[in-house]
Design a protein around this motif. Structure first.
Motif, PDB file in Angstrom:
ATOM      1  N   GLU A 144      -2.695   5.096  12.122  1.00  0.00           N
ATOM      2  CA  GLU A 144      -1.269   4.967  11.839  1.00  0.00           C
ATOM      3  C   GLU A 144      -1.021   4.732  10.354  1.00  0.00           C
ATOM      4  OE1 GLU A 144       2.579   2.163  13.047  1.00  0.00           O
ATOM      5  OE2 GLU A 144       0.569   1.672  13.766  1.00  0.00           O
ATOM      6  N   VAL A 145      -1.813   3.838   9.757  1.00  0.00           N
ATOM      7  CA  VAL A 145      -1.684   3.579   8.330  1.00  0.00           C
ATOM      8  C   VAL A 145      -1.978   4.852   7.539  1.00  0.00           C
ATOM      9  CG1 VAL A 145      -2.612   2.287   6.375  1.00  0.00           C
ATOM     10  CG2 VAL A 145      -2.178   1.117   8.550  1.00  0.00           C
ATOM     11  N   GLY A 146      -3.004   5.585   7.971  1.00  0.00           N
ATOM     12  CA  GLY A 146      -3.325   6.835   7.304  1.00  0.00           C
ATOM     13  C   GLY A 146      -2.197   7.838   7.381  1.00  0.00           C
ATOM     14  N   ARG A 147      -1.482   7.847   8.501  1.00  0.00           N
ATOM     15  CA  ARG A 147      -0.353   8.768   8.663  1.00  0.00           C
ATOM     16  C   ARG A 147       0.782   8.399   7.703  1.00  0.00           C
ATOM     17  NH1 ARG A 147       4.254   8.349  11.404  1.00  0.00           N
ATOM     18  NH2 ARG A 147       3.590   6.420  12.425  1.00  0.00           N
ATOM     19  N   LEU A 148       0.980   7.092   7.506  1.00  0.00           N
ATOM     20  CA  LEU A 148       2.075   6.632   6.651  1.00  0.00           C
ATOM     21  C   LEU A 148       1.731   6.712   5.162  1.00  0.00           C
ATOM     22  CD1 LEU A 148       3.099   3.452   8.687  1.00  0.00           C
ATOM     23  CD2 LEU A 148       4.335   5.622   8.594  1.00  0.00           C
ATOM     24  N   ALA A 149       0.454   6.547   4.843  1.00  0.00           N
ATOM     25  CA  ALA A 149       0.046   6.518   3.434  1.00  0.00           C
ATOM     26  C   ALA A 149       0.164   7.906   2.818  1.00  0.00           C
ATOM     27  CB  ALA A 149      -1.385   6.004   3.316  1.00  0.00           C
ATOM     28  N   GLY A 150       0.325   7.923   1.523  1.00  0.00           N
ATOM     29  CA  GLY A 150       0.441   9.187   0.807  1.00  0.00           C
ATOM     30  C   GLY A 150      -0.913   9.797   0.524  1.00  0.00           C
ATOM     31  N   LEU A 158       0.826  -1.208   0.000  1.00  0.00           N
ATOM     32  CA  LEU A 158       0.000   0.000   0.000  1.00  0.00           C
ATOM     33  C   LEU A 158       0.858   1.254   0.000  1.00  0.00           C
ATOM     34  CD1 LEU A 158      -2.732   1.453   0.240  1.00  0.00           C
ATOM     35  CD2 LEU A 158      -2.568   1.155   2.721  1.00  0.00           C
ATOM     36  N   LEU A 159       1.936   1.242   0.783  1.00  0.00           N
ATOM     37  CA  LEU A 159       2.771   2.426   0.913  1.00  0.00           C
ATOM     38  C   LEU A 159       3.635   2.654  -0.327  1.00  0.00           C
ATOM     39  CD1 LEU A 159       3.939   2.145   4.624  1.00  0.00           C
ATOM     40  CD2 LEU A 159       1.943   3.316   3.689  1.00  0.00           C
ATOM     41  N   LYS A 160       3.988   1.570  -1.049  1.00  0.00           N
ATOM     42  CA  LYS A 160       4.866   1.718  -2.200  1.00  0.00           C
ATOM     43  C   LYS A 160       4.114   1.926  -3.510  1.00  0.00           C
ATOM     44  CE  LYS A 160       8.966  -0.674  -0.453  1.00  0.00           C
ATOM     45  NZ  LYS A 160       9.950  -1.754  -0.692  1.00  0.00           N
ATOM     46  N   VAL A 161       2.913   1.384  -3.600  1.00  0.00           N
ATOM     47  CA  VAL A 161       2.133   1.530  -4.826  1.00  0.00           C
ATOM     48  C   VAL A 161       1.540   2.934  -4.869  1.00  0.00           C
ATOM     49  CG1 VAL A 161       0.054   0.778  -6.024  1.00  0.00           C
ATOM     50  CG2 VAL A 161       1.610  -0.921  -5.091  1.00  0.00           C
ATOM     51  N   LYS A 162       1.780   3.640  -5.943  1.00  0.00           N
ATOM     52  CA  LYS A 162       1.325   5.022  -6.060  1.00  0.00           C
ATOM     53  C   LYS A 162       0.039   5.160  -6.869  1.00  0.00           C
ATOM     54  CE  LYS A 162       4.685   6.346  -3.551  1.00  0.00           C
ATOM     55  NZ  LYS A 162       4.397   6.651  -2.123  1.00  0.00           N
ATOM     56  N   VAL A 163      -0.612   4.047  -7.132  1.00  0.00           N
ATOM     57  CA  VAL A 163      -1.899   4.081  -7.812  1.00  0.00           C
ATOM     58  C   VAL A 163      -2.934   4.689  -6.871  1.00  0.00           C
ATOM     59  CG1 VAL A 163      -3.720   2.658  -8.826  1.00  0.00           C
ATOM     60  CG2 VAL A 163      -1.315   2.070  -9.203  1.00  0.00           C
ATOM     61  N   PRO A 164      -3.766   5.633  -7.318  1.00  0.00           N
ATOM     62  CA  PRO A 164      -4.809   6.185  -6.445  1.00  0.00           C
ATOM     63  C   PRO A 164      -5.635   5.072  -5.811  1.00  0.00           C
ATOM     64  CG  PRO A 164      -4.690   7.434  -8.486  1.00  0.00           C
ATOM     65  CD  PRO A 164      -3.782   6.250  -8.665  1.00  0.00           C
ATOM     66  N   THR A 165      -5.812   5.163  -4.492  1.00  0.00           N
ATOM     67  CA  THR A 165      -6.409   4.068  -3.732  1.00  0.00           C
ATOM     68  C   THR A 165      -7.510   4.578  -2.812  1.00  0.00           C
ATOM     69  OG1 THR A 165      -4.308   2.859  -3.755  1.00  0.00           O
ATOM     70  CG2 THR A 165      -5.943   2.188  -2.119  1.00  0.00           C
ATOM     71  N   LEU A 166      -8.628   3.878  -2.814  1.00  0.00           N
ATOM     72  CA  LEU A 166      -9.724   4.139  -1.879  1.00  0.00           C
ATOM     73  C   LEU A 166      -9.888   2.919  -0.989  1.00  0.00           C
ATOM     74  CD1 LEU A 166     -12.326   5.629  -0.857  1.00  0.00           C
ATOM     75  CD2 LEU A 166     -13.555   4.418  -2.690  1.00  0.00           C
ATOM     76  N   ALA A 167      -9.804   3.100   0.321  1.00  0.00           N
ATOM     77  CA  ALA A 167     -10.091   2.024   1.272  1.00  0.00           C
ATOM     78  C   ALA A 167     -11.453   2.297   1.894  1.00  0.00           C
ATOM     79  CB  ALA A 167      -9.016   1.955   2.344  1.00  0.00           C
ATOM     80  N   VAL A 168     -12.316   1.299   1.877  1.00  0.00           N
ATOM     81  CA  VAL A 168     -13.655   1.421   2.470  1.00  0.00           C
ATOM     82  C   VAL A 168     -13.765   0.389   3.576  1.00  0.00           C
ATOM     83  CG1 VAL A 168     -16.129   1.541   2.045  1.00  0.00           C
ATOM     84  CG2 VAL A 168     -14.531   2.058   0.179  1.00  0.00           C
ATOM     85  N   ILE A 169     -13.971   0.855   4.797  1.00  0.00           N
ATOM     86  CA  ILE A 169     -14.038  -0.052   5.942  1.00  0.00           C
ATOM     87  C   ILE A 169     -15.401   0.068   6.609  1.00  0.00           C
ATOM     88  CG2 ILE A 169     -11.544   0.005   6.309  1.00  0.00           C
ATOM     89  CD1 ILE A 169     -11.949   2.031   8.511  1.00  0.00           C
ATOM     90  N   GLY A 170     -15.780  -0.993   7.325  1.00  0.00           N
ATOM     91  CA  GLY A 170     -17.068  -1.022   8.020  1.00  0.00           C
ATOM     92  C   GLY A 170     -16.883  -0.912   9.523  1.00  0.00           C
ATOM     93  N   SER A 171     -17.765  -0.198  10.178  1.00  0.00           N
ATOM     94  CA  SER A 171     -17.646   0.004  11.623  1.00  0.00           C
ATOM     95  C   SER A 171     -17.914  -1.270  12.410  1.00  0.00           C
ATOM     96  CB  SER A 171     -18.618   1.101  12.086  1.00  0.00           C
ATOM     97  OG  SER A 171     -19.970   0.692  11.898  1.00  0.00           O
ATOM     98  N   ARG A 172     -18.575  -2.266  11.806  1.00  0.00           N
ATOM     99  CA  ARG A 172     -18.906  -3.509  12.507  1.00  0.00           C
ATOM    100  C   ARG A 172     -18.089  -4.689  11.986  1.00  0.00           C
ATOM    101  NH1 ARG A 172     -23.972  -5.644  12.657  1.00  0.00           N
ATOM    102  NH2 ARG A 172     -23.788  -6.076  14.888  1.00  0.00           N
ATOM    103  N   ASP A 173     -16.968  -4.406  11.341  1.00  0.00           N
ATOM    104  CA  ASP A 173     -16.120  -5.458  10.789  1.00  0.00           C
ATOM    105  C   ASP A 173     -15.121  -5.927  11.847  1.00  0.00           C
ATOM    106  OD1 ASP A 173     -14.481  -7.130   9.374  1.00  0.00           O
ATOM    107  OD2 ASP A 173     -13.832  -5.645   7.900  1.00  0.00           O
TER     108      ASP A 173
END
Length: 275
Positions: A215-221, A189-204
């Protein structure tokens, strides 16, 4: 090739000497095709509710990966890199120059691996309920997470999932689960520069805790956007297709992602810190 409802057709194609089953919507010129990549031990059937809603904007393809669903069995369990190669073979079979990948669960690391291996073939990536990594280790913990999730999913999901899980079998499950939890999804995720959308669920229950997501959001571009659908569990492609298709369409169109009041669930974009 057989014709099914809504202009969709079903057929098979050959991948490395094996028959792979797929579903494809009507041709939509002028838009990159959307290829849906299913999750662990299951076929692409449960992805169809969302794929049908996206079929008006682009050609949508929903394959059963090699060894899954109605595709031919292989003599061994394909790992994440091998599944990514199979996806690229599928793109070649359709003569797709470039696509949008929509992965769910295990389909997320497979999609990231495709973009890592051939970034010129991927226009954008949508990661729906990403799975794998430390939060899903070890096997006992993952089984408990899956059990919790099963109780939270739409009851109709069982009619789709149970036959697929039984067909995939415990041996394949053990081998692939081990690789899934060790696969370097974050690194991809951090190395691939393709535009990326992550969709997560609150009950997952398979999702990492909020601190890890931040933390991932802080590291991601800046090429990465994270949207949360309140009330959704892991298989939101099946349980919340209207809201998910709305989120994906908004992102692809470059417009603000806001909640669709006519669909179940409530969507908001997470404002994550950046490095």
């Amino acid at each position: 090739m057989s014709v099914v409802d809504g202009g969709w057709t079903e057929s098979t194609l050959e991948v490395q000497g094996h028959q792979v089953f797929y579903r494809i919507s009507a041709d939509v010129p002028g838009a990159w095709p959307i290829v849906h990549v299913h999750g662990f031990a299951i076929s692409g059937t449960y992805l169809m509710p969302t794929a049908r809603l996206l079929a008006a904007r682009a050609t949508n393809v929903v394959p059963d990966l090699p060894g899954y669903g109605r595709s031919e069995d292989w003599d061994y369990t394909l790992g994440i890199p091998a599944l990514a190669v199979a996806v690229l073979d599928i793109l070649d079979a359709f003569d797709f120059e470039k696509v949008v990948l929509v992965g769910n669960s295990m389909g997320c690391p497979v999609s990231l691996e495709v973009a890592h291996a051939a970034p010129d073939r991927v226009d954008r990536i949508v990661l729906v309920s990403p799975a794998g990594g430390v939060h899903n280790q070890g096997l006992g913990r993952a089984v408990r997470q899956l059990a919790i999730d099963g109780a939270r999913e739409n009851r109709r999901m069982a009619r789709v999932a149970v036959p697929d899980y039984l067909r995939f079998g415990p041996v394949n499950t053990f081998h692939l689960f081990s690789e899934l939890t060790r696969f370097p999804s974050l690194e991809r995720l951090l190395k691939v520069k393709v535009p990326t959308l992550a969709v997560i669920g609150s009950r997952d229950p398979l999702m990492a805790p909020p601190a890890r997501v931040r933390e991932v959001g802080r590291l991601a571009g800046d090429h990465t956007t994270v949207a949360l659908i309140e009330g959704a569990a892991h298989a939101m492609n099946f349980s919340h297709p209207g809201e998910l298709a709305h989120v994906i369409s908004s992102w692809l169109d470059g417009v603000e992602i806001v909640d669709d009041p006519d669909q179940p669930g409530f969507t908001r974009v997470l404002q994550l810190p950046r490095e």
